[in-house]
Design a protein around this motif. Structure first.
Motif, PDB file in Angstrom:
ATOM      1  N   ALA A   1       0.986  -1.308   0.565  1.00 29.71           N
ATOM      2  CA  ALA A   1       0.554  -0.204   0.419  1.00 29.71           C
ATOM      3  C   ALA A   1       1.001   1.176  -0.043  1.00 29.71           C
ATOM      4  O   ALA A   1       0.479   2.311  -0.718  1.00 29.71           O
ATOM      5  CB  ALA A   1      -0.880  -0.221   1.155  1.00 29.71           C
ATOM      6  N   ASP A   2       2.104   1.486   0.574  1.00 27.31           N
ATOM      7  CA  ASP A   2       2.305   2.408   1.071  1.00 27.31           C
ATOM      8  C   ASP A   2       3.414   3.013  -0.708  1.00 27.31           C
ATOM      9  O   ASP A   2       3.750   3.643  -0.833  1.00 27.31           O
ATOM     10  CB  ASP A   2       3.893   2.250   1.937  1.00 27.31           C
ATOM     11  N   ASP A   3       3.545   1.648  -1.728  1.00 24.29           N
ATOM     12  CA  ASP A   3       4.175   2.270  -2.720  1.00 24.29           C
ATOM     13  C   ASP A   3       3.234   2.163  -3.649  1.00 24.29           C
ATOM     14  O   ASP A   3       3.925   1.995  -4.267  1.00 24.29           O
ATOM     15  CB  ASP A   3       5.401   0.892  -2.934  1.00 24.29           C
ATOM     16  N   LEU A   4       2.325   2.197  -4.181  1.00 27.07           N
ATOM     17  CA  LEU A   4       0.765   1.947  -4.771  1.00 27.07           C
ATOM     18  C   LEU A   4       0.024   3.675  -4.579  1.00 27.07           C
ATOM     19  O   LEU A   4      -0.063   3.438  -3.498  1.00 27.07           O
ATOM     20  CB  LEU A   4       0.128   0.440  -4.527  1.00 27.07           C
ATOM     21  N   ILE A   5       0.034   3.897  -5.631  1.00 22.35           N
ATOM     22  CA  ILE A   5      -0.530   5.193  -5.674  1.00 22.35           C
ATOM     23  C   ILE A   5      -2.232   4.395  -6.706  1.00 22.35           C
ATOM     24  O   ILE A   5      -2.017   3.964  -7.579  1.00 22.35           O
ATOM     25  CB  ILE A   5      -0.011   6.441  -7.618  1.00 22.35           C
ATOM     26  N   ILE A   6      -3.428   5.029  -5.669  1.00 23.51           N
ATOM     27  CA  ILE A   6      -4.557   4.292  -6.005  1.00 23.51           C
ATOM     28  C   ILE A   6      -5.192   5.349  -6.762  1.00 23.51           C
ATOM     29  O   ILE A   6      -5.421   6.930  -5.480  1.00 23.51           O
ATOM     30  CB  ILE A   6      -5.298   3.550  -4.884  1.00 23.51           C
ATOM     31  N   VAL A   7      -6.526   5.656  -7.500  1.00 25.14           N
ATOM     32  CA  VAL A   7      -6.909   7.064  -7.591  1.00 25.14           C
ATOM     33  C   VAL A   7      -7.983   6.350  -8.153  1.00 25.14           C
ATOM     34  O   VAL A   7      -8.227   5.110  -8.700  1.00 25.14           O
ATOM     35  CB  VAL A   7      -6.163   7.990  -8.629  1.00 25.14           C
ATOM     36  N   GLY A   8      -9.674   7.074  -8.040  1.00 26.92           N
ATOM     37  CA  GLY A   8     -10.570   6.270  -7.660  1.00 26.92           C
ATOM     38  C   GLY A   8     -11.563   7.301  -7.941  1.00 26.92           C
ATOM     39  O   GLY A   8     -10.997   8.138  -9.302  1.00 26.92           O
ATOM     40  N   PHE A   9     -13.284   7.642  -8.518  1.00 21.54           N
ATOM     41  CA  PHE A   9     -14.066   8.170  -8.691  1.00 21.54           C
ATOM     42  C   PHE A   9     -15.142   8.290  -8.260  1.00 21.54           C
ATOM     43  O   PHE A   9     -15.402   7.587  -8.086  1.00 21.54           O
ATOM     44  CB  PHE A   9     -14.682   7.498 -10.273  1.00 21.54           C
ATOM     45  N   ASP A  10     -15.843   9.320  -8.194  1.00 18.75           N
ATOM     46  CA  ASP A  10     -17.150   9.424  -7.405  1.00 18.75           C
ATOM     47  C   ASP A  10     -17.084  10.245  -6.569  1.00 18.75           C
ATOM     48  O   ASP A  10     -17.576  10.840  -6.091  1.00 18.75           O
ATOM     49  CB  ASP A  10     -18.021   7.692  -6.544  1.00 18.75           C
ATOM     50  N   ALA A  11     -15.833  10.091  -5.157  1.00 20.54           N
ATOM     51  CA  ALA A  11     -15.542  11.093  -3.499  1.00 20.54           C
ATOM     52  C   ALA A  11     -16.826  11.073  -3.029  1.00 20.54           C
ATOM     53  O   ALA A  11     -17.208  11.482  -2.536  1.00 20.54           O
ATOM     54  CB  ALA A  11     -15.798  12.661  -4.222  1.00 20.54           C
ATOM     55  N   ALA A  12     -16.285   9.441  -3.033  1.00 17.69           N
ATOM     56  CA  ALA A  12     -18.145   8.469  -2.090  1.00 17.69           C
ATOM     57  C   ALA A  12     -17.231   8.621  -0.927  1.00 17.69           C
ATOM     58  O   ALA A  12     -15.746   9.520  -0.379  1.00 17.69           O
ATOM     59  CB  ALA A  12     -17.428   7.364  -2.133  1.00 17.69           C
ATOM     60  N   ASP A  13     -17.620   8.881   0.339  1.00 18.84           N
ATOM     61  CA  ASP A  13     -16.855   9.848   1.996  1.00 18.84           C
ATOM     62  C   ASP A  13     -15.995   8.781   2.580  1.00 18.84           C
ATOM     63  O   ASP A  13     -14.753   8.883   2.976  1.00 18.84           O
ATOM     64  CB  ASP A  13     -18.367   9.540   3.181  1.00 18.84           C
ATOM     65  N   ASP A  14     -16.067   7.271   2.317  1.00 20.82           N
ATOM     66  CA  ASP A  14     -15.114   6.383   2.351  1.00 20.82           C
ATOM     67  C   ASP A  14     -13.764   6.831   2.051  1.00 20.82           C
ATOM     68  O   ASP A  14     -12.528   6.433   2.754  1.00 20.82           O
ATOM     69  CB  ASP A  14     -15.355   4.933   2.311  1.00 20.82           C
ATOM     70  N   ALA A  15     -13.517   7.335  -0.066  1.00 22.22           N
ATOM     71  CA  ALA A  15     -12.804   7.493  -0.145  1.00 22.22           C
ATOM     72  C   ALA A  15     -12.180   8.582   0.245  1.00 22.22           C
ATOM     73  O   ALA A  15     -10.833   9.300  -0.010  1.00 22.22           O
ATOM     74  CB  ALA A  15     -13.287   7.849  -1.760  1.00 22.22           C
ATOM     75  N   LEU A  16     -12.736   9.384   0.601  1.00 25.32           N
ATOM     76  CA  LEU A  16     -12.716  11.090   1.173  1.00 25.32           C
ATOM     77  C   LEU A  16     -11.628  11.132   2.031  1.00 25.32           C
ATOM     78  O   LEU A  16     -10.572  11.282   2.312  1.00 25.32           O
ATOM     79  CB  LEU A  16     -13.252  11.708   1.115  1.00 25.32           C
ATOM     80  N   ALA A  17     -12.476  10.138   3.161  1.00 25.62           N
ATOM     81  CA  ALA A  17     -11.863   9.883   3.931  1.00 25.62           C
ATOM     82  C   ALA A  17     -10.167   8.941   4.297  1.00 25.62           C
ATOM     83  O   ALA A  17      -8.980   9.154   4.812  1.00 25.62           O
ATOM     84  CB  ALA A  17     -12.207   9.077   5.758  1.00 25.62           C
ATOM     85  N   ALA A  18     -10.502   8.706   3.177  1.00 25.85           N
ATOM     86  CA  ALA A  18      -8.927   7.274   2.519  1.00 25.85           C
ATOM     87  C   ALA A  18      -8.328   8.465   2.418  1.00 25.85           C
ATOM     88  O   ALA A  18      -6.781   8.561   2.729  1.00 25.85           O
ATOM     89  CB  ALA A  18      -9.182   6.132   2.136  1.00 25.85           C
ATOM     90  N   ILE A  19      -8.330   9.501   1.620  1.00 27.18           N
ATOM     91  CA  ILE A  19      -7.394  10.448   0.568  1.00 27.18           C
ATOM     92  C   ILE A  19      -7.022  11.291   2.202  1.00 27.18           C
ATOM     93  O   ILE A  19      -5.406  11.411   2.374  1.00 27.18           O
ATOM     94  CB  ILE A  19      -8.240  11.256  -0.761  1.00 27.18           C
ATOM     95  N   ALA A  20      -7.770  11.559   2.714  1.00 28.01           N
ATOM     96  CA  ALA A  20      -7.185  12.692   3.947  1.00 28.01           C
ATOM     97  C   ALA A  20      -6.679  11.829   4.896  1.00 28.01           C
ATOM     98  O   ALA A  20      -5.761  12.652   5.141  1.00 28.01           O
ATOM     99  CB  ALA A  20      -8.697  12.777   5.073  1.00 28.01           C
ATOM    100  N   ASP A  21      -6.262  10.502   4.874  1.00 29.38           N
ATOM    101  CA  ASP A  21      -5.505   9.876   5.739  1.00 29.38           C
ATOM    102  C   ASP A  21      -4.154   9.526   5.560  1.00 29.38           C
ATOM    103  O   ASP A  21      -3.302   8.404   5.867  1.00 29.38           O
ATOM    104  CB  ASP A  21      -6.024   8.391   6.147  1.00 29.38           C
ATOM    105  N   GLY A  22      -4.307   9.627   3.766  1.00 30.23           N
ATOM    106  CA  GLY A  22      -2.885   9.520   2.904  1.00 30.23           C
ATOM    107  C   GLY A  22      -2.713   8.165   2.239  1.00 30.23           C
ATOM    108  O   GLY A  22      -1.964   7.273   1.824  1.00 30.23           O
ATOM    109  N   GLN A  23      -4.202   7.494   2.822  1.00 28.26           N
ATOM    110  CA  GLN A  23      -3.999   5.702   2.053  1.00 28.26           C
ATOM    111  C   GLN A  23      -4.525   5.788   0.556  1.00 28.26           C
ATOM    112  O   GLN A  23      -3.715   4.980  -0.431  1.00 28.26           O
ATOM    113  CB  GLN A  23      -5.287   4.764   2.785  1.00 28.26           C
TER     114      GLN A  23
END
Length: 323
Positions: free
Chosen positions: A250-272
């Protein structure tokens, strides 16, 4: 005289009927009630056939539609197709039998939904599409994000975040949906413009977090040197994140999604997670109902209504979380 009396009888009955109507109207007026020609129109009923309520994105879309229906004073009948085209066909038929005034459909499959839309057309019920289009039948208005633009923006962000070169993978949504097709088209446009990016695999995970997890596991096993991953929705991206964490990459992989769902926003805020493309599902639901009500009232509506998209990263995620 007998014949003369016989002719007067029907005239007297007519006068009595007219007098009764006059008395009724006066009585209603005296009671403060509206006269017959002032009574309100019959309530508008709008049907909403939604692809699935197991996805938070579509729950938000449904909520936006309900708020708009409440504000307009119309009834909204919601049918959950559970990501199954056969269930969707049954739901559409139920809405037709109920004789709703307008149907809003967020199709499971853009091709499979054509027959149901055509049935609504034959029944004289106008159809509005939201988020995903339908490839046939008569549609009075389509409300959706610019998914091609969103896919391109997501690709450009991913390539930038991995440093402009490297190996990437794509998780695709449900085959046959306009969202999956258009987001994939946009991503391919970004890929074509990038000189040093290699797409090693592009596989379907059906917009599902569970499938995103299992499919990503296979991708990571086959491509241990992967630099980045684009998932065509956040549910798949979050599943891929879980798989990356389980694989220790996980620390070496860049992940980009689509939709801006709440869980995804939280994961972005946490740097995941590292980014997503924000749609406005509540706005789409709201506009869909507004268009449906306008159609039911005989108004002319726009055939296409685009809803804006925006890239979300750690730099601006706070603004979306505040919303």
């Amino acid at each position: 005289m007998e014949r003369s009396e016989g002719k007067e009888q029907p005239m007297s009955a007519k006068r009595i009927a007219l007098a009764l109507v006059a008395v009724l109207v006066l009585a209603l007026a005296a009671c403060g009630e509206p006269a017959i020609d002032e009574l309100p129109d019959e309530e508008i009923t709008v049907g909403l056939s939604i692809s699935t309520l197991a996805n938070p994105f579509f729950v938000t879309l449904r909520d936006g539609a309900q708020e708009a229906a409440d504000a307009a004073g119309v009834e909204l009948v919601v049918a959950d197709s559970r990501d199954d085209a056969s269930t969707e066909a049954d739901n559409m038929q139920d809405l037709i039998v109920q004789e709703v005034d307008v149907i809003i459909i967020n199709p499971v499959d853009s091709d499979a939904a054509v027959a149901a839309v055509e049935s609504a057309n034959q029944a004289g019920i106008p159809v509005v599409t939201v988020d995903r289009g339908v490839t046939g039948g008569e549609i009075v208005s389509h409300i959706a994000s610019d998914n091609v633009l969103g896919g391109r923006l997501a690709g450009e962000l991913l390539f930038e975040l991995i440093g402009g070169s490297g190996k990437v993978a794509q998780l695709e949504g449900i085959p046959g949906t306009s969202a999956a097709r258009d987001r994939g088209t946009g991503f391919e446009e970004a890929l074509a413009a990038a000189e040093d990016i290699e797409l090693v695999t592009s596989v379907t995970a059906n917009f599902s977090r569970d499938e995103g997890f299992t499919v990503a596991q296979d991708v990571f096993t086959a491509h241990p040197d992967l630099d980045g991953l684009f998932a065509q929705n956040d549910e798949m991206a979050l599943g891929a994140l879980e798989a990356a964490e389980a694989a220790g990459i996980a620390d070496d992989l860049i992940i980009v999604g689509f939709d801006a769902a709440d869980d995804a926003l939280a994961a972005i805020a946490d740097g995941q997670m590292h980014g997503t493309v924000a749609q406005l599902p509540a706005e789409m639901g709201k506009i869909g109902v507004e268009q449906a009500v306008a159609v039911a009232q005989g108004e002319t509506v726009d055939a296409e209504i685009p809803v804006e998209v925006e890239v979300v990263t750690e730099d601006n995620v706070g603004a979306f979380l505040d919303e």
